[in-house]
Design a protein around this motif. Structure first.
Motif, PDB file in Angstrom:
ATOM      1  N   GLY A 165       8.293   7.478   9.403  1.00 36.42           N
ATOM      2  CA  GLY A 165       9.745   7.354   9.301  1.00 36.42           C
ATOM      3  C   GLY A 165      10.191   5.939   9.019  1.00 36.42           C
ATOM      4  N   SER A 166       9.419   4.968   9.454  1.00 38.01           N
ATOM      5  CA  SER A 166       9.750   3.562   9.227  1.00 38.01           C
ATOM      6  C   SER A 166       8.832   2.904   8.213  1.00 38.01           C
ATOM      7  N   TYR A 167       7.572   3.292   8.216  1.00 36.97           N
ATOM      8  CA  TYR A 167       6.569   2.655   7.367  1.00 36.97           C
ATOM      9  C   TYR A 167       5.828   3.672   6.524  1.00 36.97           C
ATOM     10  N   LEU A 168       5.302   3.195   5.403  1.00 36.36           N
ATOM     11  CA  LEU A 168       4.390   3.972   4.571  1.00 36.36           C
ATOM     12  C   LEU A 168       2.976   3.525   4.890  1.00 36.36           C
ATOM     13  N   TYR A 169       2.076   4.461   5.089  1.00 43.01           N
ATOM     14  CA  TYR A 169       0.660   4.195   5.286  1.00 43.01           C
ATOM     15  C   TYR A 169      -0.046   4.690   4.034  1.00 43.01           C
ATOM     16  N   ILE A 170      -0.738   3.798   3.342  1.00 42.83           N
ATOM     17  CA  ILE A 170      -1.296   4.099   2.027  1.00 42.83           C
ATOM     18  C   ILE A 170      -2.815   4.011   2.093  1.00 42.83           C
ATOM     19  N   ALA A 171      -3.503   5.100   1.745  1.00 43.77           N
ATOM     20  CA  ALA A 171      -4.962   5.111   1.688  1.00 43.77           C
ATOM     21  C   ALA A 171      -5.386   4.392   0.405  1.00 43.77           C
ATOM     22  N   ASP A 172      -5.700   3.123   0.541  1.00 42.82           N
ATOM     23  CA  ASP A 172      -6.105   2.261  -0.576  1.00 42.82           C
ATOM     24  C   ASP A 172      -7.621   2.354  -0.709  1.00 42.82           C
ATOM     25  N   SER A 173      -8.069   3.421  -1.342  1.00 47.09           N
ATOM     26  CA  SER A 173      -9.473   3.809  -1.349  1.00 47.09           C
ATOM     27  C   SER A 173     -10.405   2.738  -1.913  1.00 47.09           C
ATOM     28  N   GLY A 174     -10.056   2.156  -3.045  1.00 43.73           N
ATOM     29  CA  GLY A 174     -10.925   1.167  -3.683  1.00 43.73           C
ATOM     30  C   GLY A 174     -11.074  -0.120  -2.900  1.00 43.73           C
ATOM     31  N   ASN A 175     -10.110  -0.410  -2.021  1.00 42.77           N
ATOM     32  CA  ASN A 175     -10.188  -1.608  -1.182  1.00 42.77           C
ATOM     33  C   ASN A 175     -10.600  -1.297   0.255  1.00 42.77           C
ATOM     34  N   ASN A 176     -10.961  -0.047   0.530  1.00 44.51           N
ATOM     35  CA  ASN A 176     -11.475   0.361   1.843  1.00 44.51           C
ATOM     36  C   ASN A 176     -10.526   0.011   2.989  1.00 44.51           C
ATOM     37  N   ARG A 177      -9.248   0.374   2.830  1.00 52.51           N
ATOM     38  CA  ARG A 177      -8.261   0.030   3.855  1.00 52.51           C
ATOM     39  C   ARG A 177      -7.075   0.981   3.802  1.00 52.51           C
ATOM     40  N   ILE A 178      -6.279   0.944   4.851  1.00 53.73           N
ATOM     41  CA  ILE A 178      -4.986   1.616   4.892  1.00 53.73           C
ATOM     42  C   ILE A 178      -3.949   0.502   4.884  1.00 53.73           C
ATOM     43  N   MET A 179      -3.113   0.480   3.872  1.00 53.63           N
ATOM     44  CA  MET A 179      -2.050  -0.524   3.779  1.00 53.63           C
ATOM     45  C   MET A 179      -0.812   0.014   4.486  1.00 53.63           C
ATOM     46  N   ILE A 180      -0.066  -0.872   5.119  1.00 49.02           N
ATOM     47  CA  ILE A 180       1.170  -0.498   5.797  1.00 49.02           C
ATOM     48  C   ILE A 180       2.304  -1.263   5.128  1.00 49.02           C
TER      49      ILE A 180
END
Length: 160
Positions: free
Chosen positions: A96-111
């Motif tokens: 609701g406040s943030y987007l959590y993005i599965a950044d597969s090629g960089n092996n991370r979840i971006m917020i």
């Protein structure tokens, strides 16, 4: 429809959005399957999340945010590994406040803040569990983040 990749229901429960990868479209329907409309996107869409805005990941390493059906509101990202770029973003979720993005090629979840840039990231290093090509992310009502750590064949949960 050709190769649907993502699906999301808006916060009111009245509209179902589908990322139609093969046709480069976002289509939307009633919960009973009635067709409401569609709009084209300039990339092959993967993940989609709908709350008060619709955010879509795509094949060009950008996150595209729409504030109404077909009406672009913000575009952020690009190819890379910095705090403002992505490599193969497959899926996204929101609390609701943030987007959590599965950044597969960089092996991370971006917020990211909605319609804005980097707030933080989860890469598993704090728990000693480094991600390997995460392709799915979800957030529950208690703000726990679940990651489909595809390359390591596991689901990882992080508390708020």
């Amino acid at each position: 429809m050709a190769d649907p990749y993502g699906v999301s229901v808006d916060s009111s429960g009245t509209t179902v959005y589908v990322s139609d990868w093969g046709n480069r479209l976002i289509q939307y329907f009633t919960p009973t399957g009635g067709y409401l409309g569609q709009w084209s996107v300039p990339f092959f869409p993967y993940g989609i999340v709908a709350t008060y805005a619709i955010a879509v990941t795509g094949s060009v390493d950008f996150i595209d945010v729409f504030y109404a059906a077909g009406s672009p509101g913000a575009l952020f990202g690009g190819t890379g590994s910095s705090n403002t770029t992505y490599s193969q973003p497959y899926d996204l979720a929101t609390d609701g406040s943030y987007l959590y993005i599965a950044d597969s090629g960089n092996n991370r979840i971006m917020i990211n803040a909605w319609g804005s840039y980097y707030v933080g990231q989860i890469n598993g290093s704090s728990s000693g569990l480094m991600f390997n090509a995460p392709k799915g992310v979800a957030v529950d009502g208690n703000k726990n983040v679940y990651v489909a750590d595809t390359g390591n064949n596991r689901i990882v949960k992080f508390g708020p």
